[in-house]
Design a protein around this motif. Structure first.
Motif, PDB file in Angstrom:
ATOM      1  N   LEU A   1       0.847  -1.195   0.000  1.00  0.00           N
ATOM      2  CA  LEU A   1       0.000   0.000   0.000  1.00  0.00           C
ATOM      3  C   LEU A   1       0.881   1.243   0.000  1.00  0.00           C
ATOM      4  CD1 LEU A   1      -2.727   1.506   0.377  1.00  0.00           C
ATOM      5  CD2 LEU A   1      -2.438   1.171   2.850  1.00  0.00           C
ATOM      6  N   VAL A   2       0.704   2.081  -1.006  1.00  0.00           N
ATOM      7  CA  VAL A   2       1.467   3.326  -1.132  1.00  0.00           C
ATOM      8  C   VAL A   2       0.510   4.489  -0.897  1.00  0.00           C
ATOM      9  CG1 VAL A   2       2.883   4.763  -2.649  1.00  0.00           C
ATOM     10  CG2 VAL A   2       3.016   2.261  -2.808  1.00  0.00           C
ATOM     11  N   ILE A   3       0.790   5.295   0.124  1.00  0.00           N
ATOM     12  CA  ILE A   3      -0.075   6.430   0.455  1.00  0.00           C
ATOM     13  C   ILE A   3       0.622   7.723   0.032  1.00  0.00           C
ATOM     14  CG2 ILE A   3      -1.380   7.606   2.261  1.00  0.00           C
ATOM     15  CD1 ILE A   3      -1.230   5.046   3.919  1.00  0.00           C
ATOM     16  N   MET A   4      -0.029   8.466  -0.863  1.00  0.00           N
ATOM     17  CA  MET A   4       0.506   9.737  -1.336  1.00  0.00           C
ATOM     18  C   MET A   4      -0.382  10.882  -0.843  1.00  0.00           C
ATOM     19  SD  MET A   4       1.524   8.957  -5.301  1.00  0.00           S
ATOM     20  CE  MET A   4       2.672   7.671  -5.760  1.00  0.00           C
ATOM     21  N   ARG A   5       0.200  12.066  -0.732  1.00  0.00           N
ATOM     22  CA  ARG A   5      -0.587  13.229  -0.334  1.00  0.00           C
ATOM     23  C   ARG A   5      -0.204  14.443  -1.185  1.00  0.00           C
ATOM     24  NH1 ARG A   5       0.022  13.416   5.169  1.00  0.00           N
ATOM     25  NH2 ARG A   5       1.727  14.928   5.107  1.00  0.00           N
ATOM     26  N   LEU A   6      -1.215  15.140  -1.685  1.00  0.00           N
ATOM     27  CA  LEU A   6      -1.025  16.373  -2.440  1.00  0.00           C
ATOM     28  C   LEU A   6      -1.268  17.555  -1.518  1.00  0.00           C
ATOM     29  CD1 LEU A   6      -2.999  15.422  -5.691  1.00  0.00           C
ATOM     30  CD2 LEU A   6      -0.559  15.104  -5.214  1.00  0.00           C
ATOM     31  N   SER A   7      -0.455  18.603  -1.675  1.00  0.00           N
ATOM     32  CA  SER A   7      -0.582  19.812  -0.853  1.00  0.00           C
ATOM     33  C   SER A   7      -0.533  21.050  -1.738  1.00  0.00           C
ATOM     34  CB  SER A   7       0.550  19.883   0.178  1.00  0.00           C
ATOM     35  OG  SER A   7       0.636  18.698   0.937  1.00  0.00           O
ATOM     36  N   GLY A   8      -1.341  22.043  -1.406  1.00  0.00           N
ATOM     37  CA  GLY A   8      -1.334  23.298  -2.155  1.00  0.00           C
ATOM     38  C   GLY A   8      -2.115  23.254  -3.445  1.00  0.00           C
ATOM     39  N   VAL A   9      -2.595  22.062  -3.832  1.00  0.00           N
ATOM     40  CA  VAL A   9      -3.311  21.917  -5.101  1.00  0.00           C
ATOM     41  C   VAL A   9      -4.670  22.603  -5.041  1.00  0.00           C
ATOM     42  CG1 VAL A   9      -4.325  20.266  -6.714  1.00  0.00           C
ATOM     43  CG2 VAL A   9      -2.093  19.789  -5.695  1.00  0.00           C
ATOM     44  N   TYR A  10      -5.360  22.482  -3.893  1.00  0.00           N
ATOM     45  CA  TYR A  10      -6.697  23.081  -3.781  1.00  0.00           C
ATOM     46  C   TYR A  10      -6.655  24.598  -3.962  1.00  0.00           C
ATOM     47  CZ  TYR A  10     -11.111  24.715  -1.873  1.00  0.00           C
ATOM     48  OH  TYR A  10     -12.319  25.366  -1.714  1.00  0.00           O
ATOM     49  N   LEU A  11      -5.725  25.271  -3.286  1.00  0.00           N
ATOM     50  CA  LEU A  11      -5.661  26.727  -3.393  1.00  0.00           C
ATOM     51  C   LEU A  11      -5.106  27.176  -4.744  1.00  0.00           C
ATOM     52  CD1 LEU A  11      -4.530  27.701   0.222  1.00  0.00           C
ATOM     53  CD2 LEU A  11      -6.771  28.038  -0.829  1.00  0.00           C
ATOM     54  N   THR A  12      -4.404  26.267  -5.429  1.00  0.00           N
ATOM     55  CA  THR A  12      -3.946  26.572  -6.786  1.00  0.00           C
ATOM     56  C   THR A  12      -5.101  26.490  -7.772  1.00  0.00           C
ATOM     57  OG1 THR A  12      -1.723  25.726  -6.358  1.00  0.00           O
ATOM     58  CG2 THR A  12      -2.415  25.844  -8.660  1.00  0.00           C
ATOM     59  N   LYS A  13      -5.895  25.420  -7.691  1.00  0.00           N
ATOM     60  CA  LYS A  13      -7.017  25.229  -8.614  1.00  0.00           C
ATOM     61  C   LYS A  13      -8.220  24.693  -7.840  1.00  0.00           C
ATOM     62  CE  LYS A  13      -9.108  24.945 -12.616  1.00  0.00           C
ATOM     63  NZ  LYS A  13     -10.444  24.541 -12.092  1.00  0.00           N
ATOM     64  N   PRO A  14      -8.938  25.589  -7.130  1.00  0.00           N
ATOM     65  CA  PRO A  14     -10.147  25.143  -6.432  1.00  0.00           C
ATOM     66  C   PRO A  14     -11.136  24.527  -7.417  1.00  0.00           C
ATOM     67  CG  PRO A  14      -9.561  27.382  -5.787  1.00  0.00           C
ATOM     68  CD  PRO A  14      -8.696  27.029  -6.954  1.00  0.00           C
ATOM     69  N   ARG A  15     -11.888  23.578  -6.947  1.00  0.00           N
ATOM     70  CA  ARG A  15     -12.822  22.862  -7.811  1.00  0.00           C
ATOM     71  C   ARG A  15     -13.827  23.792  -8.480  1.00  0.00           C
ATOM     72  NH1 ARG A  15     -15.753  17.174  -6.322  1.00  0.00           N
ATOM     73  NH2 ARG A  15     -17.059  17.019  -8.166  1.00  0.00           N
ATOM     74  N   TRP A  16     -14.230  24.831  -7.794  1.00  0.00           N
ATOM     75  CA  TRP A  16     -15.274  25.729  -8.281  1.00  0.00           C
ATOM     76  C   TRP A  16     -14.747  26.800  -9.224  1.00  0.00           C
ATOM     77  CZ3 TRP A  16     -13.365  30.161  -6.085  1.00  0.00           C
ATOM     78  CH2 TRP A  16     -12.615  29.996  -4.910  1.00  0.00           C
ATOM     79  N   LYS A  17     -13.447  26.863  -9.399  1.00  0.00           N
ATOM     80  CA  LYS A  17     -12.824  27.919 -10.180  1.00  0.00           C
ATOM     81  C   LYS A  17     -12.429  27.422 -11.577  1.00  0.00           C
ATOM     82  CE  LYS A  17      -9.713  31.679  -8.852  1.00  0.00           C
ATOM     83  NZ  LYS A  17      -9.080  31.859 -10.151  1.00  0.00           N
ATOM     84  N   ILE A  18     -12.490  28.285 -12.575  1.00  0.00           N
ATOM     85  CA  ILE A  18     -12.077  27.912 -13.925  1.00  0.00           C
ATOM     86  C   ILE A  18     -10.608  28.247 -14.151  1.00  0.00           C
ATOM     87  CG2 ILE A  18     -12.417  28.357 -16.392  1.00  0.00           C
ATOM     88  CD1 ILE A  18     -15.369  28.790 -15.801  1.00  0.00           C
ATOM     89  N   LYS A  19     -10.214  29.453 -13.790  1.00  0.00           N
ATOM     90  CA  LYS A  19      -8.833  29.887 -13.987  1.00  0.00           C
ATOM     91  C   LYS A  19      -8.012  29.575 -12.741  1.00  0.00           C
ATOM     92  CE  LYS A  19     -10.579  33.731 -16.756  1.00  0.00           C
ATOM     93  NZ  LYS A  19     -10.777  35.189 -16.794  1.00  0.00           N
ATOM     94  N   PRO A  20      -6.853  28.913 -12.893  1.00  0.00           N
ATOM     95  CA  PRO A  20      -6.025  28.585 -11.723  1.00  0.00           C
ATOM     96  C   PRO A  20      -5.322  29.814 -11.152  1.00  0.00           C
ATOM     97  CG  PRO A  20      -4.884  27.964 -13.736  1.00  0.00           C
ATOM     98  CD  PRO A  20      -6.266  28.412 -14.150  1.00  0.00           C
ATOM     99  N   ASN A  21      -4.979  29.732  -9.879  1.00  0.00           N
ATOM    100  CA  ASN A  21      -4.120  30.741  -9.260  1.00  0.00           C
ATOM    101  C   ASN A  21      -2.668  30.323  -9.441  1.00  0.00           C
ATOM    102  OD1 ASN A  21      -6.372  32.204  -8.106  1.00  0.00           O
ATOM    103  ND2 ASN A  21      -6.501  30.604  -6.535  1.00  0.00           N
TER     104      ASN A  21
END
Length: 410
Positions: A155-175
């Motif tokens: 089992l390999v557990i990965m975690r992403l960080s900072g992705v949400y504030l870069t491209k929130p799900r509700w947003k079209i244009k990324p920060n």
């Protein structure tokens, strides 16, 4: 003469060559567009077979995970992406994804995962089952620990960080900010054998968890964008100042309520900055989108839905409605309206009672799928429409009626 038996299609490992091409093409694109990088020092020595689990923050997460290894991954994907004709056919042949029906226990998908593991492949899943809406790891599927033991591979557990504030799900244009991925833990087959399914589940939930706002309080990453509040009203619908469901609007960095003139703005770190404006007292505005969403749920918990059997609580016009079959193209669409009552959802004059609903899920942010006992009903809405309120309120009512644990669809 006996009829020939229909040949059953067997699962195949995702091809290494295709993922090599994808990594080569996408690494510079993800770096340029999202300032994303994977810490490859954390994934050295990982090989197939294995089960890879990761938190789910953005639409490019499968590519973000793919940059961390040197082999192909059979990702488990929502059956909705298999309904696009030639495009879906090409993806199926080239990357070998495993279709699953969102929000339900899918035995066919589990069987496919076991087949991939058995032939030495890598299975990739996002056990939240949905990209996060509000910046915090969502509910992890309760059977994930049991699945990890059942597959009997590392089992390999990965975690992403900072992705949400870069491209929130509700947003079209990324920060423009900074986002990263890394392996946070590996459990060998021997370690998995010594642990119970519940213990594995707890490890997965702990290692996947991230609160993006708490994370950025420490990191202090600036997320620069021309419209940081763009389409935020598609996930937040409750005004904490005047307690209404249909007055919130966004414009560039600003988020405001048309009913009470409450106004706020998202700063470069992802937090709300309040404006007093014409108020004699400071508006009651949460610090983050996550806190706002929790106030939203608390209000729903105390709302009297039983008073709205004969009239809708909220409604929307100009939606498109169609039916779908798992991993197949949708039927012809109808145009009409959707309305939420205390005991049902009415779509294009068709009443769907909560007792007939098995599950609900949001694709992207403006497509709601309602899984009933007989159909999958797909509702598409225009930009800035909010379909979250239908899913959240429906889950609240349904699970209250069935005396189950609280769950709000995310």
């Amino acid at each position: 003469m006996a009829k020939k038996r229909k040949k059953i299609k067997k699962m195949k490992k995702a091809p290494n060559w295709m993922f090599w091409i994808l990594r080569t093409l996408l690494r510079p694109i993800l770096k340029c567009k999202y300032n994303y990088s994977f810490d490859r020092s954390t994934s050295k020595g990982i090989k197939r077979p294995c089960l890879i689990v990761c938190n789910h923050q953005a639409g490019f997460d499968q590519f973000a995970v793919g940059l961390g290894v040197k082999f192909g991954i059979n990702f488990v994907a929502s059956d909705t992406i298999f309904r696009h004709g030639l495009q879906s056919y090409a993806m199926l042949k080239l990357t070998r994804p495993i279709p699953i029906t969102k929000g339900t226990a899918d035995p066919v998908a589990i069987k496919s995962m076991m087949e991939v593991a058995k032939i030495g492949g890598a299975v990739g899943i996002f056990p939240e089952g949905n990209r996060c809406f509000y910046g915090e790891t969502m509910t992890v599927g309760k059977g994930t620990g049991r699945l990890a033991k059942k597959l009997a591979v590392p089992l390999v557990i990965m975690r992403l960080s900072g992705v949400y504030l870069t491209k929130p799900r509700w947003k079209i244009k990324p920060n423009k900010g900074k986002s990263t991925g890394k392996v946070v833990r590996i459990l060998s087959v021997e370690e998995l054998e010594k642990l119970t399914a519940l213990e594995v589940q707890e490890i997965i939930e702990k290692e996947l968890y991230i609160n993006e706002f708490e994370y950025n309080k420490e990191q202090k990453i600036k997320f620069i964008g021309k419209a940081r509040a763009e389409h935020l009203e598609s996930v937040l619908f409750y005004c904490p100042n005047c307690h209404t469901f249909d007055g919130l609007k966004s414009e560039k960095h600003s988020f405001f309520c048309l009913k009470c003139n409450m106004k706020t703005e998202i700063d470069e770190y992802g937090f709300f900055t309040t404006y007093v404006g014409a108020f004699s007292e400071r508006p009651q505005i949460p610090e983050t989108i996550l806190e706002w969403s929790k106030q939203q749920i608390e209000y729903i918990k105390n709302f009297d839905f039983s008073a709205f059997i004969d009239k809708p609580i909220f409604s929307d016009n100009n939606i498109e409605f169609s039916k779908a079959i798992k991993a197949k193209k949708q039927t012809d669409t109808q145009k009409g309206s959707i309305a939420f009552y205390g005991d049902r959802i009415r779509v294009c004059e068709q009443d769907i009672y909560f007792s007939d609903i098995k599950a609900l899920s949001i694709q992207e942010v403006r497509k709601l799928t309602i899984y009933t006992t007989t159909d999958a009903l797909v509702i598409d809405a225009p930009l800035k429409y909010n379909l979250m309120k239908y899913m959240i309120c429906a889950y609240h009512i349904k699970h209250t009626q069935e005396k189950k644990l609280e769950y709000y669809g995310y």
